[in-house]
Design an enzyme around this catalytic site. Structure first.
Site, PDB file in Angstrom:
ATOM      1  N   GLY A 275       0.806  -1.035  -0.104  1.00 58.60           N
ATOM      2  CA  GLY A 275      -0.067   0.057  -0.166  1.00 58.60           C
ATOM      3  C   GLY A 275       0.714   1.212  -0.009  1.00 58.60           C
ATOM      4  N   SER A 276       0.378   2.096   0.799  1.00 58.05           N
ATOM      5  CA  SER A 276       0.974   3.676   0.536  1.00 58.05           C
ATOM      6  C   SER A 276       2.434   3.752   1.237  1.00 58.05           C
ATOM      7  CB  SER A 276       0.106   4.692   1.254  1.00 58.05           C
ATOM      8  OG  SER A 276      -1.113   4.913   0.592  1.00 58.05           O
ATOM      9  N   THR A 277       2.759   2.750   1.898  1.00 57.83           N
ATOM     10  CA  THR A 277       4.160   2.663   2.524  1.00 57.83           C
ATOM     11  C   THR A 277       5.341   2.560   1.143  1.00 57.83           C
ATOM     12  OG1 THR A 277       4.043   0.183   2.891  1.00 57.83           O
ATOM     13  CG2 THR A 277       3.718   1.836   4.720  1.00 57.83           C
TER      14      THR A 277
END
Length: 562
Positions: A275-277
């Site tokens: 995801g956004s990591t």
């Protein structure tokens, strides 16, 4: 006359056997009676970085009875004493005491030396004991999934116990024993043929206090959110792991009360979409290639159409003019897609690989899943866009933690490590081989990313829950859809919630990565994983005596209007 001749032959043969060849036959008889057996040796300890034990071997006794040495008149007495002392079934003990033909019947294993001494003082005929060793794992260390356990034969089966078995096991000694006509070995007979060599102690990079705290914080949060599992990695920017917690877990002292799933080290075995990591890698590549700058302004609507897919940000907003700093701080999928398109597939793939995706971590832990990173030649349609914001690829928790450690380490990636070295009999540490190091991005790019990631935890960022009083904190939230194994699609698969970051942001000393698999109710990375990050990071900073920040975070421009 014939009888006399036969008697003379027998007499001559007897003289030959008893006088002339007596020594030869005696030696052959001895060879038949004597054999050698292994003498158990001590298995090396597994300790944390400060010498606190995760796994130790303690001396015990195997109590046995030699039925031939128990007079008939004493059998009842010996049986009663053994049954009462060890709380055993009397009839079963009686069968062993009276066993025939037998010279060796095990009565009880893993008897503490002090307990055997009490029994020995009773002077029971035919009762003896052999030295053996039992593997013990101190309770409440929170490191079961990492350390593993040994089998009944004393050799490692899981975790580091299995991986480092050759180092920890040592070499057994050799003992001569006498073998009776029934084939039974008599332990008391014979002499020492070879001294046992104890195994080497192994010192880890783990800090036992941080490990325990991380395990407790993870378990508490996972249970509160009814998550299927999760992990916490705490590591130094230079790659040394100081905590590797996993949920669910088990007690290595009670293997029978656990499942295979409990014993799996999900920190390396569970691959997930980051995801956004993952957005930090897209930004890192674009900055390093000179495609963009932290203050480059992008037009960022709520949604964007690519091919047959519509991509949106997590919450509705009017079209904004955000800088790259702002795209990261607000975790905009739409903005990141635009940056990814500038970077293009080949270069994005290159930077994902440089940061350690799609390859083993180097820890050599059992069951490691290196994740999925397909060749860009095989990317199709919207895959560039989804990968740029962290979907359509998978990683394990150590790989993701290593990304943030690389940024914290001024752009140099150090291969993760968990074994500091071995400890000899002199107590000196023989350090493990230095991990490989490789520059991934420049120090300038790393500095830009540190500032961006600090904005994520700021008042306008998505991870205010990660703030720690007195310390400047940098990090990134991550929320990714999970693939539903029943359908192969995302619908009904739940979410993976993550948070990765480091502190102090201006001079990083500790990196923490948190992931929760399929938490219920709260599933956004900041809400679900952020509190665990703050808890573990705060405890780690204090435990490692890392001083608070002595500077204020810089003012950075998040939008065109600022």
């Amino acid at each position: 006359m014939l009888i006399l001749v036969v008697l003379m032959v027998f007499a001559g043969r007897l003289v030959q056997i008893q006088a002339i060849d007596a020594a030869t036959y005696a030696e052959k008889a001895s060879d038949i009676r004597l054999s050698t057996i292994d003498i158990p040796t001590t298995r090396g300890e597994v300790t944390d970085a400060n010498g606190n034990a995760f796994a130790v071997s303690v001396e015990v006794r195997t109590v046995f009875v030699d039925p031939e040495e128990v007079p008939g008149s004493k059998r009842a007495e010996v049986t009663e004493a053994l049954a009462e002392h060890f709380d055993l079934d009397r009839d079963e003990v009686a069968d062993k005491v009276a066993a025939t033909p037998s010279r060796y019947e095990v009565v009880q294993e893993e008897v503490p030396p002090a307990e055997w001494k009490e029994l020995e003082q009773l002077g029971l005929d035919g009762v003896g004991a052999e030295v053996d060793y039992k593997r013990v794992y101190p309770e409440e260390t929170g490191a079961a999934d990492l350390v593993g356990f040994v089998g009944e034969d004393g050799h490692g089966l899981e975790g580091l116990e299995g991986v480092l078995d050759d180092t920890l096991a040592g070499e057994p000694g050799r003992q001569q024993v006498e073998t009776g006509i029934t084939g039974t070995q008599i332990p008391m007979a014979g002499g020492l043929a070879k001294e046992p060599v104890p195994g080497k102690d192994v010192q880890l990079t783990i800090d036992q206090d941080i490990q325990w705290h991380a395990q407790q914080a993870l378990a508490e949060r996972a249970e509160k959110l009814d998550a299927e599992g999760g992990s916490v990695i705490a590591m130094r920017p230079t790659g040394e792991i100081v905590a590797m917690a996993d949920y669910p877990t088990y007690s290595p002292n009670d293997i029978d009360d656990s499942t295979a799933g409990d014993r799996t080290n999900g920190a390396v075995a569970e691959a997930f979409e980051p995801g956004s990591t993952n957005k930090v890698i897209t930004a890192a590549g674009a900055l390093e290639e000179g495609i963009t700058t932290p203050e480059t302004v992008y037009t960022v609507p709520y949604s964007i159409q690519r091919y047959n897919e519509t991509f949106t940000d997590s919450e509705f907003h009017e079209t904004e003019r955000l800088t790259l700093n702002g795209i990261m701080a607000k975790s905009s999928n739409v903005g990141t897609i635009q940056v990814g398109e500038q970077l293009e597939a080949e270069r994005l793939y290159e930077y994902l690989g440089k940061f350690g995706f799609g390859q083993p971590t180097g820890l050599d832990l059992p069951g490691e899943n290196a994740g999925i990173l397909t060749d860009p030649d095989d990317w199709w349609g919207t895959q560039l866009h989804t990968i740029s914001f962290g979907q359509g690829l998978s990683v394990n928790a150590v790989q993701m933690a290593s990304v943030y450690a690389t940024i914290a380490n001024d752009g140099v990636r150090a291969e993760p490590s968990v074994v500091a070295g071995t400890v000899g009999e002199d107590g000196e540490l023989s350090a493990s081989e230095e991990p490989t190091r490789e520059r991934v991005v420049s120090e300038e790019t790393s500095d830009d990313l540190k500032v961006m990631l600090e904005a994520v935890t700021g008042d306008e960022g998505t991870a205010q829950q990660a703030q720690i009083p007195g310390y400047r904190v940098a990090g990134k939230t991550g929320t990714a859809s999970r693939v539903n194994p029943d359908t192969g699609g995302y619908k009904g698969g739940g979410y993976t919630s993550a948070f990765a970051g480091f502190a102090p942001a201006d001079d990083p000393e500790l990196v923490v990565q948190v992931v929760l698999h399929n938490p219920k109710e709260e599933y956004y990375g900041g809400e679900a994983a952020g509190p665990v990050f703050a808890d573990v990071m705060s405890f780690g900073l204090k435990t490692l005596e890392i001083p608070p920040s002595d500077s204020e975070p810089p003012n950075i421009r998040l939008s065109e209007d600022e």
